[in-house]
Design a protein around this motif. Structure first.
Motif, mmCIF file in Angstrom:
data_model
loop_
_atom_site.group_PDB
_atom_site.id
_atom_site.type_symbol
_atom_site.label_atom_id
_atom_site.label_comp_id
_atom_site.label_asym_id
_atom_site.label_seq_id
_atom_site.Cartn_x
_atom_site.Cartn_y
_atom_site.Cartn_z
ATOM 1 N N GLU A 157 0.743 -1.280 0.018
ATOM 2 C CA GLU A 157 0.056 0.118 -0.081
ATOM 3 C C GLU A 157 0.842 1.198 0.027
ATOM 4 O OE1 GLU A 157 -3.911 1.229 2.633
ATOM 5 O OE2 GLU A 157 -1.946 1.054 3.681
ATOM 6 N N THR A 158 0.857 1.899 -1.022
ATOM 7 C CA THR A 158 1.494 3.160 -1.283
ATOM 8 C C THR A 158 1.158 4.159 -2.058
ATOM 9 O OG1 THR A 158 3.922 3.783 -1.665
ATOM 10 C CG2 THR A 158 2.977 1.994 -2.968
ATOM 11 N N TYR A 159 2.019 5.102 -2.377
ATOM 12 C CA TYR A 159 1.581 6.258 -3.459
ATOM 13 C C TYR A 159 2.744 5.795 -4.600
ATOM 14 C CZ TYR A 159 -0.557 8.870 0.348
ATOM 15 O OH TYR A 159 -1.254 9.317 1.345
ATOM 16 N N SER A 160 2.052 5.137 -5.618
ATOM 17 C CA SER A 160 2.964 4.544 -6.697
ATOM 18 C C SER A 160 3.536 5.571 -7.484
ATOM 19 C CB SER A 160 2.159 3.662 -7.386
ATOM 20 O OG SER A 160 0.992 4.132 -7.985
ATOM 21 N N ARG A 161 3.065 6.715 -7.713
ATOM 22 C CA ARG A 161 3.682 7.592 -8.563
ATOM 23 C C ARG A 161 4.818 8.156 -7.978
ATOM 24 N NH1 ARG A 161 1.580 5.322 -11.530
ATOM 25 N NH2 ARG A 161 0.107 5.416 -12.802
ATOM 26 N N GLU A 162 4.809 8.459 -6.437
ATOM 27 C CA GLU A 162 6.050 8.988 -5.791
ATOM 28 C C GLU A 162 7.019 7.935 -5.711
ATOM 29 O OE1 GLU A 162 5.236 10.820 -2.231
ATOM 30 O OE2 GLU A 162 3.453 12.307 -2.886
ATOM 31 N N LEU A 163 6.638 6.607 -5.509
ATOM 32 C CA LEU A 163 7.748 5.470 -5.527
ATOM 33 C C LEU A 163 8.457 5.494 -6.813
ATOM 34 C CD1 LEU A 163 9.079 3.531 -3.646
ATOM 35 C CD2 LEU A 163 7.123 2.051 -4.277
ATOM 36 N N MET A 164 7.570 5.600 -7.728
ATOM 37 C CA MET A 164 8.252 5.605 -9.330
ATOM 38 C C MET A 164 9.114 6.511 -9.359
ATOM 39 S SD MET A 164 6.033 5.705 -12.698
ATOM 40 C CE MET A 164 7.116 5.701 -14.692
ATOM 41 N N GLN A 165 9.099 7.937 -8.898
ATOM 42 C CA GLN A 165 9.704 8.813 -8.977
ATOM 43 C C GLN A 165 11.248 8.636 -8.318
ATOM 44 O OE1 GLN A 165 8.236 12.690 -7.836
ATOM 45 N NE2 GLN A 165 10.151 13.786 -8.187
ATOM 46 N N VAL A 166 11.086 8.182 -7.049
ATOM 47 C CA VAL A 166 12.078 7.737 -6.444
ATOM 48 C C VAL A 166 13.083 6.495 -7.182
ATOM 49 C CG1 VAL A 166 13.217 6.486 -4.360
ATOM 50 C CG2 VAL A 166 11.268 7.930 -4.080
ATOM 51 N N PHE A 167 12.414 5.667 -7.770
ATOM 52 C CA PHE A 167 12.953 4.724 -8.585
ATOM 53 C C PHE A 167 13.878 5.250 -9.647
ATOM 54 C CE2 PHE A 167 10.299 0.792 -7.456
ATOM 55 C CZ PHE A 167 10.683 0.746 -6.291
ATOM 56 N N ILE A 168 13.019 6.236 -10.435
ATOM 57 C CA ILE A 168 13.764 6.904 -11.574
ATOM 58 C C ILE A 168 14.913 7.762 -11.059
ATOM 59 C CG2 ILE A 168 13.447 8.612 -13.372
ATOM 60 C CD1 ILE A 168 10.439 7.565 -13.738
ATOM 61 N N ASN A 169 14.795 8.356 -9.933
ATOM 62 C CA ASN A 169 15.884 9.281 -9.384
ATOM 63 C C ASN A 169 17.112 8.172 -9.214
ATOM 64 O OD1 ASN A 169 14.458 11.548 -9.897
ATOM 65 N ND2 ASN A 169 13.756 11.810 -7.699
ATOM 66 N N ILE A 170 16.797 7.554 -8.561
ATOM 67 C CA ILE A 170 18.083 6.662 -8.053
ATOM 68 C C ILE A 170 18.757 5.854 -9.198
ATOM 69 C CG2 ILE A 170 18.631 4.430 -6.681
ATOM 70 C CD1 ILE A 170 16.573 5.115 -4.593
ATOM 71 N N ILE A 171 17.714 5.279 -10.183
ATOM 72 C CA ILE A 171 18.386 4.579 -11.433
ATOM 73 C C ILE A 171 19.207 5.694 -12.479
ATOM 74 C CG2 ILE A 171 17.872 3.409 -13.464
ATOM 75 C CD1 ILE A 171 15.627 1.859 -11.800
ATOM 76 N N ASN A 172 18.651 6.770 -12.350
ATOM 77 C CA ASN A 172 19.341 7.708 -13.262
ATOM 78 C C ASN A 172 20.544 8.206 -12.639
ATOM 79 O OD1 ASN A 172 17.896 8.296 -15.498
ATOM 80 N ND2 ASN A 172 16.392 9.647 -14.566
ATOM 81 N N ASN A 173 20.775 8.139 -11.344
ATOM 82 C CA ASN A 173 21.971 8.539 -10.592
ATOM 83 C C ASN A 173 22.805 7.385 -10.698
ATOM 84 O OD1 ASN A 173 23.028 10.517 -8.336
ATOM 85 N ND2 ASN A 173 23.562 8.389 -7.518
ATOM 86 N N SER A 174 22.424 6.025 -10.659
ATOM 87 C CA SER A 174 23.314 5.172 -10.985
ATOM 88 C C SER A 174 23.831 5.089 -12.751
ATOM 89 C CB SER A 174 22.842 3.734 -10.808
ATOM 90 O OG SER A 174 22.561 3.620 -9.443
ATOM 91 N N LYS A 175 22.925 5.406 -13.620
ATOM 92 C CA LYS A 175 23.368 5.558 -15.061
ATOM 93 C C LYS A 175 24.486 6.832 -15.156
ATOM 94 C CE LYS A 175 21.202 8.266 -17.856
ATOM 95 N NZ LYS A 175 20.088 8.797 -18.628
ATOM 96 N N GLU A 176 23.833 7.759 -14.551
ATOM 97 C CA GLU A 176 25.128 8.887 -14.669
ATOM 98 C C GLU A 176 26.563 8.480 -14.197
ATOM 99 O OE1 GLU A 176 24.849 11.810 -16.222
ATOM 100 O OE2 GLU A 176 22.413 11.410 -16.757
ATOM 101 N N ALA A 177 26.467 7.670 -13.015
ATOM 102 C CA ALA A 177 27.666 7.225 -12.311
ATOM 103 C C ALA A 177 28.529 6.405 -13.524
ATOM 104 C CB ALA A 177 27.657 6.685 -10.975
ATOM 105 N N LEU A 178 27.614 5.350 -13.980
ATOM 106 C CA LEU A 178 28.316 4.430 -15.110
ATOM 107 C C LEU A 178 28.806 5.157 -16.259
ATOM 108 C CD1 LEU A 178 25.641 1.728 -14.400
ATOM 109 C CD2 LEU A 178 27.816 1.502 -13.658
ATOM 110 N N LEU A 179 28.076 5.975 -16.766
ATOM 111 C CA LEU A 179 28.579 6.748 -17.770
ATOM 112 C C LEU A 179 29.949 7.382 -17.569
ATOM 113 C CD1 LEU A 179 25.166 8.278 -19.429
ATOM 114 C CD2 LEU A 179 26.324 6.036 -20.356
#
Length: 614
Positions: free
Chosen positions: A500-522
């Protein structure tokens, strides 16, 4: 006397019917004239004794018509009775003498035992007296007795405090211990409202009475009890003074601390349902101490209707022993009509049988804090919106990545159709295949638009969703960007886990963290770049771990990455809001926890979430 001479003579109205001997006639002649035939008449003749017995004879109508008399010689019985009396008298005399001798012996023995008992009792009384005196003298409390309002006796503690050696020495300067009382409001003096102090205490036993006395220029506070002794007609009483100076000083310090903190105090007796509210408790909602009753209904009348059920549930949990401490935030209505936010905390006290006996707690006015939280929440919402807007550029880039391949397919198909037309080799089958491919690619473009629209949709309702669906929606948005940069994605997830959660907000967190990892990998360009996602069910929490092999974060800045506007990226590519907003969303909105740790050859972001939002 009757005169009976012949066989037919009579006795009274009755004629004799039997032949009598001379002795019998002589006996009957001694019967008194007023003889009424009463049974048991005794007659003496020549030192012989005779008893006349009478029996009534009745006719058929039950009337007396005859008397039957017979004479019993009682001479031998009389003699036996005489000798018996003589023997009995002698026996009594002997027994009396014997009894006297025995009693006399036991009397002396009893006297000796009584004397021993008396001496033993006297010794015990003397011992008890000395014992009680020793107990009194060893008591830290002052114990005194008075006679006709004058000091009569006192224990050692009194003399140590008053610095007198004897009662007589004290009486030379004072009549009563009350002469030592310091006059001050709230403390007893010699007279209270015109009533002598002992009488006043006796009349008001339900009150706590305190007195101040001075020793070595220092004030001491005593709790005082007094009662009368009804031994005789004299005015006797006993009084006890318990030193509570240290306790009063502690209480004064405690009251000062409470006044400084502005906290209210409540004490709820669970056995009789009585409750005490401190003056500061009442002041928090605008009332003076005497304006609100100390009863549970007072709180019930003040608490907001939307808050009372939750507060009741929380303190019932604590009373039942399900929680160590009670804590609840609710609103109380102020006297002027506005609502005061209260942080209510308490603890239940249990007896030796583990029965809840009382609950003690405090009230803290957090209205200012709640208003500040509302401001900060509004600020957070603005920053979330700002964060979303800040990633717009990245989203447009992602859309470009998502659309590049479908557009290439569409363009190639269109060129092939044009080439076939130019060469005049258009085939219906080939044209249908190319058209179908264009339709499929157009549908993929449309789906991409829908995915991005979903991400930016301002949904604030809680949902019960599969965690897998939230993650799939995340990769629908950013998957192509990762794929185009040759970043491998691995997932370890239970496909049936719901939350039970606010799915759009959790999705934003996933995008922020994965984008952060993508930038580090690049930036680091490791071989076999990857992002790994592990999701586990750990009883009370959902455990999410997002890891990469992008080299990690420097130890001196890893604690700062969640601060607002802090970024390790170049100024043109980073806003410093992504991770800050991710932590805000997880910990404030979703009631979870977000941390970052360096491990292996990269960084891991660990998210812990409750399965249900309160």
């Amino acid at each position: 006397m009757f005169s009976i001479k012949s066989d037919m003579d009579a006795i009274g109205n009755y004629l004799l019917q039997s032949k009598l001997s001379k002795d019998e006639i002589d006996i009957l002649n001694k019967i008194p004239k007023d003889y009424d035939f009463k049974d048991g008449l005794t007659i003496e003749k020549n030192k012989n004794y005779y008893m006349i017995h009478t029996v009534n004879i009745k006719d058929f109508k039950n009337n007396n018509y005859a008397k039957y008399l017979f004479i019993q010689n009682m001479t031998s019985n009389k003699e036996n009775s005489f000798y018996t009396k003589v023997k009995l008298t002698i026996g009594i005399i002997i027994f009396t003498i014997f009894l006297f001798l025995i009693l006399n012996r036991y009397f002396f023995k009893f006297s000796r035992e009584l004397e021993k008992f008396y001496n033993k009792t006297i010794k015990k009384i003397e011992f008890d007296k000395e014992y009680m005196k020793a107990v009194e003298d060893n008591s830290s409390n002052i114990i005194i007795t008075s006679l006709n309002k004058k000091l009569y006796s006192a224990n050692k503690s009194f003399f140590n405090f008053s610095q007198y050696n004897t009662v007589e020495e004290f009486q030379k300067k004072h009549d009563c211990v009350c002469d030592l009382f310091v006059k001050r409001e709230g403390f007893i003096g010699k007279y209270i409202n015109g009533v002598y102090w002992i009488e006043y205490i006796e009349q008001n036993k339900h009150l706590t009475h305190k007195a101040i006395m001075i020793k070595d220029d220092k004030e001491f506070i005593f709790k005082v009890t007094a009662s009368f002794l009804n031994f005789d007609k004299y005015y006797r009483c006993v009084s006890t003074f318990s030193d509570i100076t240290e306790l009063e000083e502690t209480k004064n310090r405690y009251d000062a601390v409470l006044e400084a903190t502005q906290d209210g105090i409540w004490d709820w007796n669970l056995k009789d349902n009585t409750i005490y509210f401190s003056p500061q408790f009442k002041k928090q909602v605008g009332y003076e101490d005497d304006e609100l009753k100390n009863e549970f209904k007072t709180w019930e009348d003040l608490v907001h209707l939307d808050d009372i059920d939750n507060a009741t549930i929380e303190f019932n949990k604590n009373i039942a022993g399900k929680t160590k401490l009670y804590e609840n935030i609710h609103r109380l209505k102020h006297k002027d009509g506005h609502w005061v936010w209260i942080l209510d905390r308490g603890k239940t006290i249990f007896d030796s049988d583990n029965n809840a006996t009382r609950m003690i707690g405090s009230h803290t006015d957090i209205t200012d804090i709640k208003e500040l939280e509302d401001d900060l929440k509004e600020k957070d919402e603005m920053m979330i919106a700002q964060s979303r807007n800040a990633v717009m550029g990245e989203m447009i880039s992602m859309i470009a990545h998502q659309w590049r391949q479908p557009l290439s397919v569409i363009s190639m198909g269109a060129n092939n159709i044009l080439a076939d037309i130019e060469l005049e080799i258009v085939e219906e089958k080939s044209l249908k295949e190319i058209s179908q491919e264009i339709i499929e690619q157009t549908l993929e473009l449309s789906n991409t638009i829908d995915d991005f629209k979903e991400f930016f949709k301002p949904i604030r309702e809680k949902e019960i969703v599969l965690i897998k669906d939230i993650l799939d929606n995340t990769f629908n948005v950013i998957g192509k960007s990762l794929e185009n940069h040759n970043i491998d994605i691995s997932k370890n997830i239970n496909n049936i886990i719901k939350i039970e959660t606010y799915s759009r907000e959790l999705m934003q967190v996933f995008i922020n963290i994965i984008n952060n990892s993508k930038e580090a990998l690049l930036e680091k360009k490791p071989k076999n770049a990857y992002i790994k996602i592990d999701i586990e069910d750990k009883k009370d929490i959902l455990y999410i771990k997002i890891s990469d092999n992008g080299g990690g974060i420097k130890d001196d800045i890893i604690d700062k990455i969640f601060e607002p506007y802090f970024s390790t990226k170049k100024e043109k590519t980073g806003t410093g809001l992504g991770l800050y907003m991710s932590k805000t969303i997880i910990e404030k909105h979703l009631k979870g926890k977000l941390i970052a740790i360096n491990e292996d050859d990269g960084v891991s972001f660990i998210i812990e979430l409750p399965y249900e939002l309160e």
